[in-house]
Write an enzyme that holds these catalytic residues in place. Structure first.
Site, PDB file in Angstrom:
ATOM      1  N   ASN A 123      55.749-105.712  18.751  1.00 43.68           N
ATOM      2  CA  ASN A 123      54.434-106.221  18.398  1.00 43.68           C
ATOM      3  C   ASN A 123      53.410-105.818  19.452  1.00 43.68           C
ATOM      4  O   ASN A 123      53.754-105.498  20.589  1.00 43.68           O
ATOM      5  CB  ASN A 123      54.473-107.744  18.264  1.00 43.68           C
ATOM      6  CG  ASN A 123      55.301-108.177  17.075  1.00 43.68           C
ATOM      7  OD1 ASN A 123      55.261-107.555  16.021  1.00 43.68           O
ATOM      8  ND2 ASN A 123      56.072-109.229  17.237  1.00 43.68           N
ATOM      9  N   CYS A 124      52.158-105.866  19.049  1.00 48.77           N
ATOM     10  CA  CYS A 124      51.038-105.566  19.922  1.00 48.77           C
ATOM     11  C   CYS A 124      51.145-106.419  21.189  1.00 48.77           C
ATOM     12  O   CYS A 124      51.495-107.593  21.093  1.00 48.77           O
ATOM     13  CB  CYS A 124      49.739-105.862  19.185  1.00 48.77           C
ATOM     14  SG  CYS A 124      48.270-105.454  20.114  1.00 48.77           S
ATOM     15  N   PRO A 125      50.922-105.856  22.336  1.00 46.63           N
ATOM     16  CA  PRO A 125      50.385-104.530  22.644  1.00 46.63           C
ATOM     17  C   PRO A 125      51.453-103.495  22.996  1.00 46.63           C
ATOM     18  O   PRO A 125      51.133-102.407  23.451  1.00 46.63           O
ATOM     19  CB  PRO A 125      49.511-104.804  23.867  1.00 46.63           C
ATOM     20  CG  PRO A 125      50.307-105.826  24.635  1.00 46.63           C
ATOM     21  CD  PRO A 125      50.920-106.713  23.544  1.00 46.63           C
ATOM     22  N   LEU A 126      52.722-103.804  22.788  1.00 47.22           N
ATOM     23  CA  LEU A 126      53.790-102.896  23.231  1.00 47.22           C
ATOM     24  C   LEU A 126      53.717-101.484  22.636  1.00 47.22           C
ATOM     25  O   LEU A 126      53.925-100.513  23.378  1.00 47.22           O
ATOM     26  CB  LEU A 126      55.156-103.530  22.997  1.00 47.22           C
ATOM     27  CG  LEU A 126      55.449-104.738  23.891  1.00 47.22           C
ATOM     28  CD1 LEU A 126      56.778-105.375  23.517  1.00 47.22           C
ATOM     29  CD2 LEU A 126      55.433-104.354  25.348  1.00 47.22           C
ATOM     30  N   ASP A 182      54.371-102.643  13.360  1.00 45.07           N
ATOM     31  CA  ASP A 182      53.356-103.686  13.452  1.00 45.07           C
ATOM     32  C   ASP A 182      52.188-103.317  12.528  1.00 45.07           C
ATOM     33  O   ASP A 182      51.582-102.257  12.701  1.00 45.07           O
ATOM     34  CB  ASP A 182      52.871-103.805  14.897  1.00 45.07           C
ATOM     35  CG  ASP A 182      51.846-104.902  15.112  1.00 45.07           C
ATOM     36  OD1 ASP A 182      51.368-105.487  14.118  1.00 45.07           O
ATOM     37  OD2 ASP A 182      51.519-105.176  16.277  1.00 45.07           O
TER      38      ASP A 182
END
Length: 77
Positions: free
Chosen positions: A13-16, A40
């Site tokens: 998921n964000c920000p990965l 995502d």
């Protein structure tokens, strides 16, 4: 489309996904292409904004079965 490096950011998921993208682009030379896969749903907006803000070029985006695949060319420095 051909790529010089590939990153699998599926199920992150964000920000990965953006962080993995940034790290991979740092390892490439100007003009080389990164292929990154993400699941995502917000990644479409995130990668578009990332490229506009950093000067990299979003060459192509494909969506297949909930997987977004981006091809990004590293900007010239």
């Amino acid at each position: 489309m051909q790529s010089d490096k590939e990153v699998d950011a599926r199920n992150l998921n964000c920000p990965l996904p953006i962080l993995r993208c940034k790290k991979a682009l740092n390892e490439l030379a100007a003009g080389q292409v990164l292929k990154i896969m993400a699941t995502d749903p917000g990644s479409k907006k995130d990668f578009d904004a990332f490229c506009r803000q950093t000067g990299h070029t979003l060459l192509e985006l494909q969506e297949t079965d909930g997987v977004f695949t981006f091809w990004i060319a590293k900007r010239s420095t």
